[in-house]
Design a protein around this motif. Sequence first.
Motif, PDB file in Angstrom:
ATOM      1  N   PHE A  91      -3.943   7.468  -2.492  1.00 20.99           N
ATOM      2  CA  PHE A  91      -3.798   6.242  -1.708  1.00 20.99           C
ATOM      3  C   PHE A  91      -3.978   5.064  -2.658  1.00 20.99           C
ATOM      4  CE2 PHE A  91      -5.436   9.702   0.762  1.00 20.99           C
ATOM      5  CZ  PHE A  91      -4.733   9.665   1.954  1.00 20.99           C
ATOM      6  N   MET A 118       0.734   5.582   0.406  1.00 23.52           N
ATOM      7  CA  MET A 118      -0.012   6.760   0.840  1.00 23.52           C
ATOM      8  C   MET A 118       0.863   7.979   0.613  1.00 23.52           C
ATOM      9  SD  MET A 118      -1.607   7.669   4.609  1.00 23.52           S
ATOM     10  CE  MET A 118      -0.004   7.711   5.412  1.00 23.52           C
ATOM     11  N   ALA A 148      -7.345   1.571   1.256  1.00 22.67           N
ATOM     12  CA  ALA A 148      -7.040   2.826   0.567  1.00 22.67           C
ATOM     13  C   ALA A 148      -8.228   3.778   0.629  1.00 22.67           C
ATOM     14  CB  ALA A 148      -6.642   2.552  -0.881  1.00 22.67           C
ATOM     15  N   ASP A 157       0.830  -1.199   0.000  1.00 20.89           N
ATOM     16  CA  ASP A 157       0.000   0.000   0.000  1.00 20.89           C
ATOM     17  C   ASP A 157       0.866   1.251   0.000  1.00 20.89           C
ATOM     18  OD1 ASP A 157      -2.175  -1.590   0.029  1.00 20.89           O
ATOM     19  OD2 ASP A 157      -2.652  -1.316   2.137  1.00 20.89           O
ATOM     20  N   ALA A 197      -8.538   5.312   4.206  1.00 13.61           N
ATOM     21  CA  ALA A 197      -7.547   6.358   4.452  1.00 13.61           C
ATOM     22  C   ALA A 197      -7.916   7.639   3.720  1.00 13.61           C
ATOM     23  CB  ALA A 197      -6.158   5.881   4.021  1.00 13.61           C
TER      24      ALA A 197
END
Length: 263
Positions: A245, A5, A252, A3, A255
């Motif tokens: 994200f 960010m 995702a 992932d 967030a």
Amino acid sequence: MTDLMLVADQGQSLDDDAVHRAVTQQLSGQLRGQRVLVLVPDHTRTAPLPLLFRSLVETLHDAARIDVLVALGTHPPLSDERLNALVGITAEERAGRYGHVGLLNHAWEDPAALATLDVMGSDEIRMLAGRHWHPSLPDSVPVRINRAAVEADHIIIVGPTFPHEVIGFSGGAKYLFPGISGAEMINVTHWLGALMTILKVIGIKDTPVRAMVNAAADKVPTPITLMSLVVVSHGDQKDALAGIFIGDHREAWSAAAHLSSPR
């Protein structure tokens, strides 16, 4: 895929190079030889799609095929001219440089374009609706989705996340249901949101509508990666990004919704 960010400093936005690097870092070499379906919003949503389209196509140069499908829900289909404008290319570029990329409209009303994944029964609908269940909700709902979603090897969802009056926050699995679904899921999710009323939905992450959408998404057999965007306006920039994200579609989205939450 790990992932990713990327969030801009308070009051700032991400520059194009940073966004392109994020796409490359996350996806380069990950989908080699695969048939990739990219889901994008239509013109009713604000996002820097031209930048992301070019970044994705460049990054996924080793994919076997790339199709970009506009998650229209029941919105009218886009003409070729408007499809080109949506992703920021000319007719000449579409025929030449991007001739290998499909640009498609979702056809919710065409049975031949849809595949049935499962059926949500009355017990599941009651459980998902919770205290907002009402006899006007259907006893069962066929979970139908655009056939391209099950024929692809991987789905990438690209779209903004912001407070939404039907589901709480837009984005994420909403691009599957109702974005590229059959009419039944479109109708039941909108009716459930209406039963709850806007004041009990908008700006809330965990709603029964979101639970229903996620439950439907769990029935999709194709792996899904979400590229969730938080869009802001700075001066003349109407589609600047405060955050991007990339990763698991639930994480995702969560967030991005947190960053997009009203302060």
